[in-house]
Design a protein around this motif. Structure first.
Motif, PDB file in Angstrom:
ATOM      1  N   UNK A   8       0.826  -1.205   0.000  1.00 49.36           N
ATOM      2  CA  UNK A   8       0.000   0.000   0.000  1.00 49.36           C
ATOM      3  C   UNK A   8       0.848   1.236   0.000  1.00 49.36           C
ATOM      4  N   UNK A   9       0.267   2.339  -0.534  1.00 52.03           N
ATOM      5  CA  UNK A   9       1.025   3.572  -0.693  1.00 52.03           C
ATOM      6  C   UNK A   9       1.478   4.149   0.627  1.00 52.03           C
ATOM      7  N   UNK A  10       0.749   3.821   1.723  1.00 53.56           N
ATOM      8  CA  UNK A  10       1.110   4.385   3.012  1.00 53.56           C
ATOM      9  C   UNK A  10       1.886   3.390   3.870  1.00 53.56           C
ATOM     10  N   UNK A  11       2.529   2.373   3.211  1.00 54.84           N
ATOM     11  CA  UNK A  11       3.284   1.360   3.944  1.00 54.84           C
ATOM     12  C   UNK A  11       4.358   2.010   4.800  1.00 54.84           C
ATOM     13  N   UNK A  12       4.623   1.358   5.961  1.00 56.92           N
ATOM     14  CA  UNK A  12       5.621   1.886   6.873  1.00 56.92           C
ATOM     15  C   UNK A  12       6.977   1.298   6.550  1.00 56.92           C
ATOM     16  N   UNK A  13       8.021   1.984   6.998  1.00 58.88           N
ATOM     17  CA  UNK A  13       9.377   1.478   6.841  1.00 58.88           C
ATOM     18  C   UNK A  13       9.611   0.366   7.855  1.00 58.88           C
ATOM     19  N   UNK A  14      10.677  -0.454   7.690  1.00 59.98           N
ATOM     20  CA  UNK A  14      10.985  -1.471   8.687  1.00 59.98           C
ATOM     21  C   UNK A  14      11.048  -0.864  10.086  1.00 59.98           C
ATOM     22  N   UNK A  15      10.407  -1.514  11.037  1.00 64.90           N
ATOM     23  CA  UNK A  15      10.347  -0.971  12.388  1.00 64.90           C
ATOM     24  C   UNK A  15       9.101  -0.160  12.630  1.00 64.90           C
ATOM     25  N   UNK A  16       8.257   0.013  11.578  1.00 69.21           N
ATOM     26  CA  UNK A  16       7.008   0.723  11.735  1.00 69.21           C
ATOM     27  C   UNK A  16       7.122   2.228  11.756  1.00 69.21           C
ATOM     28  N   UNK A  17       8.256   2.801  11.337  1.00 72.07           N
ATOM     29  CA  UNK A  17       8.432   4.251  11.371  1.00 72.07           C
ATOM     30  C   UNK A  17       7.996   4.861  10.035  1.00 72.07           C
ATOM     31  N   UNK A  18       7.821   6.174  10.033  1.00 66.95           N
ATOM     32  CA  UNK A  18       7.463   6.891   8.818  1.00 66.95           C
ATOM     33  C   UNK A  18       8.637   6.836   7.832  1.00 66.95           C
ATOM     34  N   UNK A  19       8.405   6.343   6.611  1.00 64.88           N
ATOM     35  CA  UNK A  19       9.526   6.234   5.661  1.00 64.88           C
ATOM     36  C   UNK A  19      10.162   7.573   5.314  1.00 64.88           C
ATOM     37  N   UNK A  20       9.369   8.656   5.380  1.00 66.90           N
ATOM     38  CA  UNK A  20       9.947   9.964   5.063  1.00 66.90           C
ATOM     39  C   UNK A  20      10.936  10.416   6.132  1.00 66.90           C
ATOM     40  N   UNK A  21      10.734   9.969   7.356  1.00 68.49           N
ATOM     41  CA  UNK A  21      11.718  10.271   8.398  1.00 68.49           C
ATOM     42  C   UNK A  21      13.035   9.567   8.087  1.00 68.49           C
ATOM     43  N   UNK A  22      12.938   8.322   7.600  1.00 67.48           N
ATOM     44  CA  UNK A  22      14.139   7.591   7.193  1.00 67.48           C
ATOM     45  C   UNK A  22      14.825   8.305   6.035  1.00 67.48           C
ATOM     46  N   UNK A  23      14.034   8.769   5.057  1.00 61.07           N
ATOM     47  CA  UNK A  23      14.595   9.457   3.890  1.00 61.07           C
ATOM     48  C   UNK A  23      15.338  10.716   4.294  1.00 61.07           C
ATOM     49  N   UNK A  24      14.780  11.480   5.226  1.00 62.32           N
ATOM     50  CA  UNK A  24      15.438  12.718   5.671  1.00 62.32           C
ATOM     51  C   UNK A  24      16.760  12.404   6.356  1.00 62.32           C
ATOM     52  N   UNK A  25      16.785  11.368   7.196  1.00 59.25           N
ATOM     53  CA  UNK A  25      18.017  11.011   7.908  1.00 59.25           C
ATOM     54  C   UNK A  25      19.092  10.565   6.918  1.00 59.25           C
ATOM     55  N   UNK A  26      18.703   9.722   5.971  1.00 52.37           N
ATOM     56  CA  UNK A  26      19.661   9.232   4.972  1.00 52.37           C
ATOM     57  C   UNK A  26      20.166  10.383   4.105  1.00 52.37           C
ATOM     58  N   UNK A  27      19.254  11.270   3.692  1.00 51.76           N
ATOM     59  CA  UNK A  27      19.650  12.414   2.872  1.00 51.76           C
ATOM     60  C   UNK A  27      20.583  13.347   3.633  1.00 51.76           C
ATOM     61  N   UNK A  28      20.350  13.520   4.930  1.00 52.49           N
ATOM     62  CA  UNK A  28      21.204  14.389   5.748  1.00 52.49           C
ATOM     63  C   UNK A  28      22.622  13.847   5.823  1.00 52.49           C
ATOM     64  N   UNK A  29      22.740  12.535   6.072  1.00 51.22           N
ATOM     65  CA  UNK A  29      24.064  11.924   6.138  1.00 51.22           C
ATOM     66  C   UNK A  29      24.767  11.986   4.783  1.00 51.22           C
ATOM     67  N   UNK A  30      24.014  11.723   3.714  1.00 49.97           N
ATOM     68  CA  UNK A  30      24.582  11.781   2.367  1.00 49.97           C
ATOM     69  C   UNK A  30      25.039  13.194   2.019  1.00 49.97           C
ATOM     70  N   UNK A  31      24.206  14.173   2.374  1.00 43.98           N
ATOM     71  CA  UNK A  31      24.545  15.569   2.129  1.00 43.98           C
ATOM     72  C   UNK A  31      25.877  15.921   2.793  1.00 43.98           C
ATOM     73  N   UNK A  32      26.056  15.488   4.023  1.00 49.47           N
ATOM     74  CA  UNK A  32      27.281  15.776   4.764  1.00 49.47           C
ATOM     75  C   UNK A  32      28.499  15.165   4.074  1.00 49.47           C
ATOM     76  N   UNK A  33      28.350  13.933   3.603  1.00 51.96           N
ATOM     77  CA  UNK A  33      29.480  13.251   2.971  1.00 51.96           C
ATOM     78  C   UNK A  33      29.843  13.885   1.632  1.00 51.96           C
ATOM     79  N   UNK A  34      28.831  14.168   0.804  1.00 56.09           N
ATOM     80  CA  UNK A  34      29.096  14.756  -0.519  1.00 56.09           C
ATOM     81  C   UNK A  34      29.634  16.177  -0.373  1.00 56.09           C
ATOM     82  N   UNK A  35      29.170  16.892   0.645  1.00 55.93           N
ATOM     83  CA  UNK A  35      29.650  18.252   0.898  1.00 55.93           C
ATOM     84  C   UNK A  35      31.163  18.277   1.047  1.00 55.93           C
ATOM     85  N   UNK A  36      31.709  17.228   1.666  1.00 55.22           N
ATOM     86  CA  UNK A  36      33.143  17.211   1.944  1.00 55.22           C
ATOM     87  C   UNK A  36      33.994  16.941   0.719  1.00 55.22           C
ATOM     88  N   UNK A  37      33.390  16.579  -0.415  1.00 51.03           N
ATOM     89  CA  UNK A  37      34.180  16.416  -1.631  1.00 51.03           C
ATOM     90  C   UNK A  37      34.576  17.761  -2.229  1.00 51.03           C
TER      91      UNK A  37
END
Length: 533
Positions: A8-37
């Motif tokens: 379903x379109x509103x499926x939860x991420x593993x652990x039952x959390x909001x997938x968009x919260x996971x996306x923001x965390x992953x994007x934040x870490x990625x942003x930090x790493x790419x910034x350092x290049x």
């Protein structure tokens, strides 16, 4: 699960959390790493002065990170599968964050380079996992939006990096280019510990690998690391150490050759090699690999040498040098969207060729630099590069996966990203060597015309002396100032011509990418391949 078998379109991420919260965390870490290049590129002048080293030595701050990042890419995919994505991703972020803080407190070039290597190893572990985590967190019909957020992070970070690095260096110190990662990394780790969970499929894959007793190819990994590391030492230190007149360079050259000779048969005969060299047997993949080498060389070299020339020869501050790259970054963001739309209708080989030719135009424009070149001269040339890069990057992603089995995609992604970093590191070393050699060449040619019997030289010396006398200098002092002024003009013209040669070299690399792209096979359009970081 719906009747058609989709989530379903509103499926939860593993652990039952909001997938968009996971996306923001992953994007934040990625942003930090790419910034350092890119964040440290405009600060190299400050780093050089603060640590009392030359500009060529300071360039190691860029190349050491890229090589370490490339080495880590070869191991990250397997280690994440074997020991868990969450655990490995958090370990990578922790290493990256700790190394960033240590870089900020570095007391010498040697310590800074050591911490940059650690930082690169941590960053390389983060890159391949981000999209896997997003794919697990979102149902198929929502993954496009998640990857779009991830794409914004990896596109915007290099745009912000030079300007932010310049502003921090001008207003605080170069140390803050690295210290800024401390609070961001700590916040990312806390959120990851709370939000991230491995999917059931990832847990099952880890269990199967453990049951089969599949082990990481440590020997292959060490051979790859030895080859890439020793090659970079030879390229970066060769000029300063008089190449093979130095025992150090000879030693590392032998290590590089021995590692390469041992690496090939080892990797080709392992069941689970650190790097799957069989991918390079494919004309399609090997061509993409070579094109990405050239793309990385141009991307990283221009990000370093354009700010370098405007700071050294035109008196720009680090902040303004970073802003020179900003218009090109904005063009890149716009072109990423356009290239994404075109990719469904135009074959990758045509987009790569077009992107390479646009980049060539940008490099050609830079060969017209002169003493009165303005901010917009450099910004416009960089905008051409910014317009061409997305056409190449996105198209290589689609073309490199064509014809591969699903189980080969992780290795393909790692090798394409590795090519970008290796190409960037080698490109900086090549440009540094071209700059030094051509400075010597042009200086020797210009000095030939500084002959006391040369009427043009006599006239210039007389006019310069009269100028300084008219501004209050004594005749003897005015002549000394005139000699110094002529010497300074020779040095300045030498630098201009040497940088022009650097841009010619990068332009030739870009131009050669176009015919290489034309040997690629056509791919099925309308379906996106996995994106590279």
């Amino acid at each position: 699960m719906s009747a058609d078998g989709t989530a379903p379109a509103d499926a939860r991420a593993p652990g039952g959390v909001n997938p968009w919260a996971v996306a923001v965390v992953v994007a934040l870490a990625t942003f930090m790493e790419v910034l350092d290049t890119t964040i440290a590129n405009v600060a190299l002048r400050y780093i050089s002065g603060g640590l009392a080293v030359g500009p060529d030595e300071a360039a190691w701050v860029v190349t050491s990170y890229l090589v370490a990042n490339a080495v880590a890419l070869t191991a990250s995919s397997f280690l994440a599968k074997r020991y868990g994505r969450k655990a490995f991703f958090m370990l990578s972020v922790a290493i990256f964050t700790a190394a960033s803080v240590l870089c900020g407190f570095a007391w010498s070039l040697e310590s800074l380079l050591f911490f940059r290597v650690l930082q690169g190893l941590g960053g390389g572990g983060m890159a391949p996992l981000a999209q896997s985590i997003l794919a697990d967190a979102f149902p198929p019909q929502k993954r496009g939006q998640a990857f779009a957020l991830y794409g914004v992070a990896i596109v915007v970070a290099p745009v912000i990096g030079p300007t932010l690095g310049g502003w921090l260096s001008d207003n605080f110190s170069w140390h803050w280019c690295f210290l800024i990662n401390g609070p961001i990394g700590a916040a990312s780790l806390a959120l990851m510990g709370w939000l991230l969970q491995d999917s059931d499929a990832a847990i099952e894959e880890r269990r199967k690998l453990s049951k089969r007793g599949v082990r990481f190819d440590v020997v292959g990994f060490l051979l790859v690391a030895s080859f890439l590391g020793s090659l970079e030492v030879v390229l970066d230190e060769g000029l300063r150490k008089d190449w093979f007149g130095s025992n150090l360079i000879i030693g590392f050259a032998i290590l590089c050759a021995a590692s390469f000779v041992a690496m090939i048969p080892w990797l080709l005969t392992r069941e689970n090699p650190a790097v799957d060299l069989t991918l390079l047997r494919s004309r399609q993949f090997s061509s993409c690999f070579v094109v990405m080498l050239g793309t990385g060389a141009i991307l990283i070299s221009t990000t370093q040498f354009v700010p370098q020339i405007v700071q050294e020869e035109y008196g720009y501050t680090a902040t303004l040098a970073g802003l020179v790259l900003a218009p090109g970054g904005i063009v890149t963001v716009i072109m990423m969207v356009l290239a994404g739309r075109l990719s469904g209708y135009v074959q990758p080989k045509w987009m790569i060729a077009a992107g390479a030719l646009i980049i060539t135009v940008g490099m050609y424009r830079l060969t017209f630099l002169y003493g009165d070149s303005t901010y917009w001269f450099f910004a416009e040339a960089r905008m051409y590069v910014g317009a061409g890069l997305p056409l190449v990057f996105l198209s290589i992603t689609a073309a490199s996966y064509a014809g591969l089995r699903p189980d080969q995609t992780d290795q393909a992604s790692a090798q394409i990203n590795m090519a970008r970093n290796i190409g960037g590191s080698m490109g900086v070393s090549l440009a540094q060597n071209v700059l030094a050699h051509r400075e010597q060449f042009h200086q020797s040619r210009l000095i030939e015309h500084i002959d006391p019997s040369n009427p043009a030289y006599q006239r210039t010396l007389r006019e310069a002396t009269e100028y300084f006398v008219s501004h209050g200098a004594t005749p003897a002092s005015a002549q000394s100032q005139a000699f110094a002024w002529i010497g300074q003009q020779v040095q300045t013209q030498t630098a201009y011509w040497a940088y022009i040669d650097v841009f010619w070299t990068l332009g030739v690399i870009a131009f050669c990418m176009a015919p290489l792209a034309m040997i690629l096979k056509n791919v099925k359009l309308g379906r996106s391949a996995p994106a590279g970081h």
